[in-house]
Design a protein around this motif. Structure first.
Motif, short mmCIF file in Angstrom:
data_model
loop_
_atom_site.label_atom_id
_atom_site.label_comp_id
_atom_site.label_asym_id
_atom_site.label_seq_id
_atom_site.Cartn_x
_atom_site.Cartn_y
_atom_site.Cartn_z
N LEU A 73 66.36 67.62 51.53
CA LEU A 73 66.78 66.27 51.15
C LEU A 73 67.09 65.44 52.39
CD1 LEU A 73 69.13 66.92 48.08
CD2 LEU A 73 66.87 65.81 48.07
N LEU A 74 67.78 66.05 53.35
CA LEU A 74 68.09 65.34 54.59
C LEU A 74 66.82 65.06 55.38
CD1 LEU A 74 70.19 64.10 56.41
CD2 LEU A 74 70.57 66.37 57.41
N ALA A 75 65.95 66.03 55.47
CA ALA A 75 64.67 65.82 56.17
C ALA A 75 63.89 64.69 55.52
CB ALA A 75 63.86 67.11 56.17
N SER A 76 63.94 64.61 54.21
CA SER A 76 63.22 63.56 53.49
C SER A 76 63.73 62.17 53.87
CB SER A 76 63.35 63.77 51.98
OG SER A 76 62.63 62.78 51.29
N CYS A 77 65.01 62.04 54.16
CA CYS A 77 65.54 60.74 54.59
C CYS A 77 64.81 60.24 55.83
CB CYS A 77 67.03 60.85 54.91
SG CYS A 77 68.07 61.16 53.50
N PHE A 78 64.62 61.13 56.78
CA PHE A 78 63.96 60.74 58.02
C PHE A 78 62.46 60.53 57.80
CE2 PHE A 78 67.93 62.66 59.28
CZ PHE A 78 68.40 61.75 60.20
N ALA A 79 61.82 61.43 57.09
CA ALA A 79 60.38 61.31 56.84
C ALA A 79 60.05 60.07 56.01
CB ALA A 79 59.86 62.57 56.15
N ARG A 80 60.80 59.83 54.94
CA ARG A 80 60.54 58.66 54.09
C ARG A 80 60.82 57.37 54.86
NH1 ARG A 80 57.83 56.94 51.51
NH2 ARG A 80 59.14 55.71 50.13
N SER A 81 61.84 57.35 55.70
CA SER A 81 62.11 56.17 56.52
C SER A 81 60.94 55.90 57.47
CB SER A 81 63.40 56.34 57.32
OG SER A 81 64.52 56.40 56.45
N ARG A 137 69.36 68.54 64.47
CA ARG A 137 68.19 69.42 64.46
C ARG A 137 67.18 68.98 63.40
NH1 ARG A 137 67.40 73.07 61.10
NH2 ARG A 137 69.59 73.32 60.53
N ILE A 138 67.66 68.71 62.20
CA ILE A 138 66.77 68.30 61.10
C ILE A 138 66.11 66.97 61.42
CG2 ILE A 138 66.76 67.54 58.69
CD1 ILE A 138 68.97 69.76 58.25
N ALA A 139 66.88 66.03 61.96
CA ALA A 139 66.33 64.71 62.30
C ALA A 139 65.23 64.82 63.36
CB ALA A 139 67.44 63.80 62.80
N VAL A 140 65.49 65.58 64.40
CA VAL A 140 64.52 65.69 65.50
C VAL A 140 63.27 66.44 65.05
CG1 VAL A 140 64.14 66.70 67.79
CG2 VAL A 140 66.23 65.37 67.32
N VAL A 141 63.45 67.58 64.39
CA VAL A 141 62.29 68.36 63.94
C VAL A 141 61.44 67.56 62.97
CG1 VAL A 141 61.60 70.38 62.57
CG2 VAL A 141 63.30 70.63 64.39
N THR A 142 62.09 66.90 62.02
CA THR A 142 61.35 66.11 61.03
C THR A 142 60.61 64.96 61.69
OG1 THR A 142 63.00 66.65 59.33
CG2 THR A 142 61.59 64.74 58.91
N THR A 143 61.27 64.29 62.60
CA THR A 143 60.64 63.16 63.29
C THR A 143 59.45 63.62 64.13
OG1 THR A 143 62.72 61.93 63.30
CG2 THR A 143 61.04 61.24 64.89
N ARG A 144 59.63 64.70 64.88
CA ARG A 144 58.52 65.22 65.69
C ARG A 144 57.33 65.63 64.80
NH1 ARG A 144 62.05 68.71 69.90
NH2 ARG A 144 62.19 67.12 71.52
N ASN A 145 57.62 66.32 63.70
CA ASN A 145 56.54 66.72 62.79
C ASN A 145 55.84 65.51 62.19
OD1 ASN A 145 57.10 69.41 63.26
ND2 ASN A 145 58.28 69.68 61.38
#
Length: 174
Positions: free
Chosen positions: A95-103, A134-142
């Motif tokens: 859910l947290l990763a989705s915040c960054f990916a959807r943004s 960690r989740i923000a950076v990994v999600t953004t890089r991916n």
């Protein structure tokens, strides 16, 4: 492509878009949400009310994102995302990763070249700062690796203090 962290006031960041750690009602609140609403002026609340009266009648779901103009902010867009609230048992990292990916998805739809994120869910929503970083950076890089055609060139994590900066700095170097 630039991916960085800085201590600052997200309401003063010059970027094409700033991300708002919003609540599901989209009507302002405390923390980052309240600061962005206050700095953007009353037209932001009007735009959010229009979203609530049209496409988001039940509010914005956790992990999703939607954009409005930024009005009185130095940015062009505010991308609102609702982070999971650990205090309410919303402990799924996806859910947290989705915040960054959807943004980032919304930013790409708007042809944004620069975006600034706060530490979504790290404040009142109770997520540990190192986990958020960690989740923000990994999600953004991916996301960036999968969307190399996107116009996005500058992603900044704009955080409130040295403790949060250190966590994001550590995540950026691993």
């Amino acid at each position: 492509m630039s991916l960085s962290v800085e201590i600052g006031d997200i309401t003063r960041v010059e970027a094409d878009a700033v991300v708002n750690a919003a609540n599901s009602l989209l009507l302002g609140g405390g923390g980052v949400d309240g600061a962005i609403h206050a700095a953007a002026g009353p037209r932001l609340l009007e735009a959010c009310r229009r979203l609530r009266n049209t496409t988001h009648r039940d509010g914005l779901t956790v992990g999703d994102a939607v954009a409005t103009p930024a009005f009185d902010l130095p940015a062009s867009w505010v991308i609102h995302t609702v982070g999971p609230n650990l205090h309410r048992g919303q402990d799924d990292p996806a859910l947290l990763a989705s915040c960054f990916a959807r943004s980032l998805d919304v930013a790409a739809e708007l042809d944004v070249r620069s975006i600034a994120f706060p530490a979504v869910s790290a404040g009142a929503y109770g997520w540990p700062v190192p986990d958020v970083a960690r989740i923000a950076v990994v999600t953004t890089r991916n996301w960036l690796a999968e969307h190399s055609e996107a116009e996005l060139r500058d992603v900044r994590f704009v955080v409130v203090d040295e403790r949060v900066e250190h966590a994001f700095g550590t995540a950026l170097t691993t």
